[in-house]
Design an enzyme around this catalytic site. Structure first.
Site, short mmCIF file in Angstrom:
data_model
loop_
_atom_site.label_atom_id
_atom_site.label_comp_id
_atom_site.label_asym_id
_atom_site.label_seq_id
_atom_site.Cartn_x
_atom_site.Cartn_y
_atom_site.Cartn_z
N CYS A 73 18.13 -17.24 1.25
CA CYS A 73 17.55 -16.68 2.48
C CYS A 73 18.03 -17.53 3.65
CB CYS A 73 16.03 -16.72 2.43
SG CYS A 73 15.29 -15.59 1.26
N GLU B 88 23.60 -14.52 -0.74
CA GLU B 88 23.01 -13.54 -1.64
C GLU B 88 22.83 -12.22 -0.90
OE1 GLU B 88 18.68 -13.52 -3.32
OE2 GLU B 88 19.90 -14.74 -4.68
#
Length: 520
Positions: free
Chosen positions: A376, A410
């Protein structure tokens, strides 16, 4: 005219008045997600169709265009599937998604950790359709000792790189790193009618989805959100306002704070330990006892007023969980786990006489089987559009350089995250290409492997960025990279505005081999 506001229920669609970026009135179609009664009137929580969820809001009845009210369609009885009563009928999107899930699961390693049980919820057809249709294959680049080379001619504005593959008629999507390269002395004439190719990644590209299949214990700390588990509760913002230090923040999305906190007009956070409190008086009492003036953990970088702290999710669980709760208010595509053990958190701060104030952060898995160097990433809204986002991205790649690895974020990225990464990759790659110099009178050459090794950007991201910039062309049996004058001038303008950079000399970081640690 009759008042139809009493007929409006959840699921209805109708135009709703809002102001656009130019402060002009517009009437986009919106869906009613919730209705609440307050003394004297009703309020409606609306989601603007085809707009980001952060624009969702409570509106008054006078902003609704009741003439174009669309009632939700009644669901038909569930038909039988494969002769089994009660089974859901299959749909093209569901079938495609299941095939993707099976592919992902078959490629995964044995499970190692545990995850929180997640309830099955109805899938969002819009999100799913975007996930399936937006995926564009990225050129596969198998590793090889003999890498393909791209020649550079930087003395001319319209520089040409040529990449010759084994098969002269080989399509671009199968471009490998095995071919040789040679420079073309002539320049390629401009092609004004050429369309830009899709770079193969969008903010909705998801690599991990389950479609309600019972999830096995997660083997890594992946924070990819399963969009099929959305429900009416998580689609609505639940926190009105957050006070963090000298800033008041309006959350964009749902975050799973305690139910008792959702009715507060303001949620107060200690800006150093991120503990959440119900009132200003509670915060003031807490500050007399809180000794922290910076994030817990090790300070691994400092230059000027900018510092980075490395925080172990196992050693500092309370801080890590509070950070995740705060970040979830501004991240829609990630799932929040209270198990922070598999993660490291890198918090960027700005220093003044009162302490180190949080600006943003990124998290990463201690062990990633997918070469992810970011799980994140977030710059808090008061600090956005000031270059801090690129600084966080640059720092994540500096850590990858020290680790001797290439990395990639990601997926899926948010819309703002995708813009930031595309911009960073473009500037980083163009910076390398334009700085190449000739040796012994020969034109300089560089391989895609070398670009990846210099920048620690994964080779697939290098290729997709070159495609996004429309630099790759096929000419006379060779792949060539052409830098137009517009690209060069645009890059120079962008670099003049980019004042914040990471200085590798100020980084004091020693990577750990987490595979040798049983429970981290």
């Amino acid at each position: 005219m009759a008042d139809h506001s009493g007929e409006i229920t959840e699921g209805c669609r109708l135009p709703v008045l809002r102001k656009n970026q130019e402060n002009e009135d517009e009437w986009p179609l919106a869906e009613i997600l919730s209705v609440k009664d307050i003394p004297g009137r009703k309020l409606y929580y609306v989601h603007y169709i085809d707009f980001n969820k952060r624009l969702d809001e409570w509106v008054t009845p006078d902003r609704l265009d009741l003439k174009k009210l669309q009632f939700p369609k009644k669901e038909a009885k569930t038909p039988m599937k494969n002769g089994l009563p009660g089974s859901r009928p299959s749909s093209p999107e569901r079938d495609v998604k299941k095939s993707l899930d099976l592919h992902v699961q078959s490629a995964s390693a044995p499970s190692r950790g545990k995850t929180l049980p997640t309830p099955k919820r109805k899938a969002e057809s819009v999100s799913l359709a975007t996930q399936v249709t937006a995926v564009t294959p990225v050129p596969s680049i198998p590793g090889s000792a003999e890498a393909s080379q791209a020649s550079v001619y930087p003395t001319i504005r319209d520089s040409t790189f040529s990449i010759k593959s084994r098969d002269e008629h080989e399509p671009l999507t199968s471009l490998t790193t095995n071919g040789t390269t040679s420079i073309q002395r002539h320049l390629i004439p401009p092609q004004p009618g050429r369309k830009r190719k899709n770079c193969g990644g969008t903010d909705e590209d998801s690599q991990d989805s389950s479609d309600g299949i019972p999830s096995a214990p997660r083997m890594t700390g992946s924070l990819v959100s399963d969009r099929s588990h959305d429900d009416i509760v998580t689609r609505m913002k639940n926190i009105n306002c957050i006070e963090l230090g000298r800033h008041r923040l309006k959350p964009w999305y749902f975050s799973p704070y305690s139910q008792e906190l959702t009715s507060l007009p303001i949620l107060y956070l200690c800006e150093f330990c991120l503990k959440y409190l119900k009132s200003l008086k509670c915060l003031q009492r807490h500050l007399t006892k809180c000794n922290l003036r910076h994030p817990p953990g090790n300070e691994i970088y400092r230059k000027g007023t900018i510092s980075f702290f490395e925080i172990d999710g196992r050693k500092n669980k309370a801080y890590s969980q509070n950070l995740c709760l705060l970040a979830k208010c501004f991240l829609d595509h990630k799932t929040l786990y209270y198990d922070t053990d598999p993660f490291l958190f890198y918090v960027m701060t700005e220093y003044d006489s009162k302490g180190f104030h949080i600006v943003g952060y990124f998290s990463k898995e201690k062990e990633s089987t997918e070469d992810y160097n970011v799980a994140c990433i977030l710059t808090l809204p008061p600090y956005q559009r000031r270059g801090y986002g690129k600084l966080l991205i640059e720092f994540s790649y500096e850590l990858s350089k020290v680790e001797g690895k290439t990395g990639t974020p990601e997926k899926p990225l948010s819309d703002l995250g995708l813009l930031s990464y595309r911009s960073y990759w473009s500037q980083t790659i163009l910076e390398i290409l334009m700085d190449l110099k000739s040796e012994n009178g020969e034109r300089p050459q560089i391989t895609i492997n070398e670009i990846s090794e210099i920048t620690s950007v994964k080779k697939e991201d290098v290729i997709s960025t070159l495609q996004y910039l429309n630099l790759i062309n096929y000419y006379k049996g060779q792949y060539i990279l052409t830098l137009s004058e517009d690209i060069v001038e645009g890059h120079e303008r962008a670099m003049q505005k980019r004042h914040l950079r990471i200085d590798p000399k100020c980084l004091h970081f020693t990577p750990k081999d987490w595979s040798k640690r049983g429970k981290w």
